[in-house]
Scaffold this motif. Structure first.
Motif, PDB file in Angstrom:
ATOM      1  N   GLY A 140       0.829  -1.189   0.000  1.00 49.55           N
ATOM      2  CA  GLY A 140       0.000   0.000   0.000  1.00 49.55           C
ATOM      3  C   GLY A 140       0.865   1.240   0.000  1.00 49.55           C
ATOM      4  O   GLY A 140       2.077   1.172   0.131  1.00 49.55           O
ATOM      5  N   PRO A 141       0.218   2.371  -0.152  1.00 47.67           N
ATOM      6  CA  PRO A 141       0.974   3.620  -0.245  1.00 47.67           C
ATOM      7  C   PRO A 141       1.545   4.045   1.099  1.00 47.67           C
ATOM      8  O   PRO A 141       1.016   3.723   2.150  1.00 47.67           O
ATOM      9  CB  PRO A 141      -0.072   4.624  -0.738  1.00 47.67           C
TER      10      PRO A 141
ATOM     11  N   ASP B  24      -2.309   4.732   5.370  1.00 49.72           N
ATOM     12  CA  ASP B  24      -0.950   4.603   4.863  1.00 49.72           C
ATOM     13  C   ASP B  24      -0.216   3.481   5.585  1.00 49.72           C
ATOM     14  O   ASP B  24      -0.710   2.928   6.568  1.00 49.72           O
ATOM     15  CB  ASP B  24      -0.209   5.929   5.038  1.00 49.72           C
ATOM     16  N   LEU B  25       0.962   3.154   5.093  1.00 52.90           N
ATOM     17  CA  LEU B  25       1.750   2.055   5.663  1.00 52.90           C
ATOM     18  C   LEU B  25       2.022   2.213   7.154  1.00 52.90           C
ATOM     19  O   LEU B  25       2.152   1.228   7.863  1.00 52.90           O
ATOM     20  CB  LEU B  25       3.093   1.935   4.934  1.00 52.90           C
ATOM     21  N   ASN B  26       2.084   3.444   7.633  1.00 51.80           N
ATOM     22  CA  ASN B  26       2.367   3.664   9.050  1.00 51.80           C
ATOM     23  C   ASN B  26       1.151   3.431   9.940  1.00 51.80           C
ATOM     24  O   ASN B  26       1.227   3.556  11.154  1.00 51.80           O
ATOM     25  CB  ASN B  26       2.935   5.067   9.277  1.00 51.80           C
ATOM     26  N   GLY B  27      -0.001   3.090   9.340  1.00 50.62           N
ATOM     27  CA  GLY B  27      -1.218   2.818  10.095  1.00 50.62           C
ATOM     28  C   GLY B  27      -2.105   4.020  10.284  1.00 50.62           C
ATOM     29  O   GLY B  27      -3.279   3.888  10.605  1.00 50.62           O
ATOM     30  N   TYR B  28      -1.574   5.219  10.086  1.00 48.55           N
ATOM     31  CA  TYR B  28      -2.381   6.432  10.186  1.00 48.55           C
ATOM     32  C   TYR B  28      -3.039   6.717   8.841  1.00 48.55           C
ATOM     33  O   TYR B  28      -2.758   6.064   7.841  1.00 48.55           O
ATOM     34  CB  TYR B  28      -1.525   7.613  10.643  1.00 48.55           C
TER      35      TYR B  28
ATOM     36  N   ASP C 196      -2.170  -7.288  -0.484  1.00 46.21           N
ATOM     37  CA  ASP C 196      -1.894  -6.365  -1.586  1.00 46.21           C
ATOM     38  C   ASP C 196      -2.978  -5.285  -1.698  1.00 46.21           C
ATOM     39  O   ASP C 196      -3.141  -4.658  -2.728  1.00 46.21           O
ATOM     40  CB  ASP C 196      -1.730  -7.115  -2.906  1.00 46.21           C
ATOM     41  N   HIS C 197      -3.730  -5.071  -0.622  1.00 43.12           N
ATOM     42  CA  HIS C 197      -4.760  -4.038  -0.563  1.00 43.12           C
ATOM     43  C   HIS C 197      -4.439  -3.043   0.549  1.00 43.12           C
ATOM     44  O   HIS C 197      -3.585  -3.300   1.386  1.00 43.12           O
ATOM     45  CB  HIS C 197      -6.134  -4.655  -0.264  1.00 43.12           C
ATOM     46  N   TYR C 198      -5.140  -1.937   0.558  1.00 37.03           N
ATOM     47  CA  TYR C 198      -5.090  -0.967   1.651  1.00 37.03           C
ATOM     48  C   TYR C 198      -6.504  -0.426   1.848  1.00 37.03           C
ATOM     49  O   TYR C 198      -7.397  -0.651   1.025  1.00 37.03           O
ATOM     50  CB  TYR C 198      -4.075   0.147   1.383  1.00 37.03           C
ATOM     51  N   ARG C 199      -6.706   0.289   2.954  1.00 35.71           N
ATOM     52  CA  ARG C 199      -8.026   0.787   3.298  1.00 35.71           C
ATOM     53  C   ARG C 199      -8.197   2.247   2.899  1.00 35.71           C
ATOM     54  O   ARG C 199      -7.266   3.040   2.990  1.00 35.71           O
ATOM     55  CB  ARG C 199      -8.251   0.680   4.810  1.00 35.71           C
TER      56      ARG C 199
END
Length: 171
Positions: free
Chosen positions: A14-15, A114-118, A91-94
């Motif tokens: 994810g981004p 984002d990748l950092n969870g925020y 391979d997805h993100y929210r």
């Protein structure tokens, strides 16, 4: 091997939150909106901002179900999630969708995890940010201050939370 991202703080695919990547010239800021940002598509060769449902030829309505249908027409891999903790493929993100249906200025808005969870987002002509309307870091877009224009009769007060969605990450 677990094929799913961690429930809240994804480190899979994810981004990433990268404000420098999205430092755009004035013209490109005008055509890159919250939708292009959450879909991780930086526009440079179009005249109008990307809108949900451009591939559908359907009538756009400021309604959660309608916009969800339009997004899924553009990106068939998008699925609605039960809640913020619903597991997603690695391979997805929210992303999250909100609406402002009050007053003269109807609008939709998106946030992405984002990748950092925020979570981060891009409002109008502004740079991307990971802050809500009260300048707090976004850990859950459902529970933040989404009234971005408190002094103008609730213009851009995204008081309707439509839901969370899973988006396939395409580099």
């Amino acid at each position: 091997m677990n094929n799913y991202c961690p429930i809240k703080n994804s480190k899979c695919g994810g981004p990433s939150y990268n404000p420098e990547k999205w430092e755009l010239n004035v013209d490109d800021h005008e055509i890159n909106n919250c939708y292009s940002y959450v879909m991780n598509i930086m526009e440079t060769d179009i005249i109008e901002k990307r809108q949900p449902g451009e591939k559908c030829n359907l009538e756009f309505e400021y309604d959660c179900k309608n916009i969800e249908k339009m997004m899924q027409c553009d990106f068939p891999s998008i699925t609605k999630l039960d809640n913020i903790d619903t597991e997603i493929p690695c391979d997805h993100y929210r992303i999250a969708l909100v609406l402002d249906k009050s007053g003269e200025h109807l609008d939709y808005h998106f946030y992405r995890q984002d990748l950092n969870g925020y979570w981060s987002h891009k409002t109008g002509h502004d740079p991307i940010t990971n802050l809500d309307a009260s300048n707090n870091i976004i850990s859950n877009p459902e529970k933040i201050d989404r009234n971005y224009d408190k002094d103008k009769n609730d213009q851009f007060n995204y008081d309707i939370f439509c839901g969370y969605y899973s988006v396939k990450y395409i580099i």
